[in-house]
Design an enzyme around this catalytic site. Structure first.
Site, mmCIF file in Angstrom:
data_model
loop_
_atom_site.group_PDB
_atom_site.id
_atom_site.type_symbol
_atom_site.label_atom_id
_atom_site.label_comp_id
_atom_site.label_asym_id
_atom_site.label_seq_id
_atom_site.Cartn_x
_atom_site.Cartn_y
_atom_site.Cartn_z
ATOM 1 C CE LYS A 52 -1.613 -1.345 3.927
ATOM 2 N NZ LYS A 52 -2.384 -1.334 5.202
ATOM 3 N NE ARG A 147 -8.364 -1.208 10.307
ATOM 4 C CZ ARG A 147 -7.139 -1.208 9.815
ATOM 5 N NH1 ARG A 147 -6.382 -0.131 9.938
ATOM 6 N NH2 ARG A 147 -6.644 -2.266 9.197
ATOM 7 C CE1 TYR A 266 9.832 31.566 9.163
ATOM 8 C CE2 TYR A 266 9.896 29.216 8.654
ATOM 9 C CZ TYR A 266 9.892 30.540 8.244
ATOM 10 O OH TYR A 266 9.946 30.830 6.908
ATOM 11 C CG MET A 314 7.958 23.633 2.888
ATOM 12 S SD MET A 314 7.189 24.732 1.679
ATOM 13 C CE MET A 314 5.768 25.313 2.604
#
Length: 372
Positions: A52, A147, A266, A314
């Site tokens: 997957k 699920r 930051y 980022m």
């Protein structure tokens, strides 16, 4: 968007490495060692591979053929589009199951690509009965994870007439916790399930489930994360001899001297308490580095650890080089998640699954080993 991302991954694996981009080095020989390791753990079961999410982020176009060449002929994917891609890669011979089953309008796509749906609801059974043209399918019974799958309590109401069922399956919720009572409860339920479908192959265990004992293994084991060298097991199962498959190399793009009182990144969340040598790496959350890094998150340079400083940007992160005996140069790499994928994930408040599947398409996939 998925197609674009897939093409980008293909480009990154085919061109020569771009020095300023992070690299994911994938050892296909190690992958096959892990596949064979699971064969030894479940000698009386067939071993299938769950690929997957682009083979857990490592690149299905290289991973799948290597496993096929090693003898795997049964694969699982989550979505039909993943099955279409895998069929194109591997050709007509392997069996490919689609775990999410099908919606009403998807039967034709499954048939056109010889994909087998895992039927999870009575409605899906009805759709495949009407539109599946007698082709094989798997049936998923939910024994406790709540699920996908038809509820165990509805077992007596299942009408499998006119369906070509080739596999009965369920999924363990707590396989990595061997003492959890739900494991035994699910096994008891699944044993009752397969009695309703005599003569049909059964599949119950995932990677960690293979280590719970032969009674959990049945005819087919479904191996996913274990292929890539990690199981994230509780202590009772010990530490299996798994081989790390992937390591991420982040290039150093700038070196700096940080003076006492200067801050990093930051929000200025890190402040130097002394003079420090630091490196700025081209590796950020757009590449898959979680913003949730903790104080124990570290990279490695020639076997020595380097702590991460400040917030993840980022495209960038800063690391502390002050404790290194040998200082790296611009263009050299800091390694992440190789031998320490699980501790790295823990330090980020994540699971190894999340770390691997979050590696972005712009990270260059570089394949190594004879299988490459």
């Amino acid at each position: 968007m998925l197609a674009v991302a897939g093409e980008l991954v293909q480009i990154m694996t085919m061109v020569r490495p771009i020095p300023s981009l992070p690299q994911l080095h994938v050892d296909l020989d190690a992958l096959l060692e892990n596949f064979r390791w699971f064969e030894r753990q479940a000698p009386n079961s067939a071993i299938s591979c769950a690929l997957k999410a682009n083979a857990y982020g490592l690149g299905i176009k290289k991973v799948a053929p290597a496993l096929q060449a090693a003898g795997c002929d049964i694969f699982f994917v989550a979505h039909i589009c993943e099955g279409e891609e895998l069929r194109e890669i591997l050709g007509k011979n392997p069996i490919i199951y689609v775990l999410h089953g099908l919606l009403t309008h998807e039967a034709e796509t499954l048939l056109n690509h010889d994909l087998r749906p895992v039927l999870n609801t009575h409605q899906q059974m009805d759709v495949w009965r009407k539109q599946g043209k007698g082709q094989p399918a798997a049936l998923h019974i939910d024994t406790g994870i709540n699920r996908l799958g038809i509820a165990f309590d509805e077992l007596e109401t299942i009408n499998s007439s006119d369906l070509n069922l080739c596999l009965i399956m369920s999924h363990l919720a707590c396989a990595a916790e061997p003492a959890h009572p739900l494991n035994a409860q699910q096994l008891q339920r699944f044993t009752k399930v397969i009695q309703h479908f005599p003569g049909i192959a059964a599949s119950f265990c995932n990677s960690a489930g293979t280590l719970l004992g032969s009674e959990y293994q049945f005819d087919l084991a479904r191996i996913g994360i274990g292929l890539f060298g990690t199981l994230a097991l509780e202590a009772e199962l010990g530490t299996p001899t798994m081989t790390p498959v992937a390591r991420l190399l982040a290039p150093i793009v700038q070196l700096k001297t940080l003076h006492k009182g200067q801050q990093v990144g930051y929000g200025a969340t890190f402040e130097a308490d002394r003079t420090m040598q630091v490196a700025v790496l081209a590796y950020g959350y757009a590449d898959g580095l979680p913003r949730t890094i903790g104080p124990d998150t570290k990279g490695w340079f020639k076997g020595a650890s380097v702590p991460l400083l400040g917030r993840v940007s980022m495209d960038l992160i800063v690391v502390d080089l002050s404790q290194l005996d040998q200082q790296p140069q611009v263009g050299e790499h800091i390694e992440f998640m190789g031998h320490d994928l699980e501790p790295f994930a823990d330090s980020c408040g994540a699971e190894p699954y999340e770390i691997l599947t979050s590696i972005s398409p712009r990270v260059q996939r570089i394949y190594q080993g004879e299988a490459a």
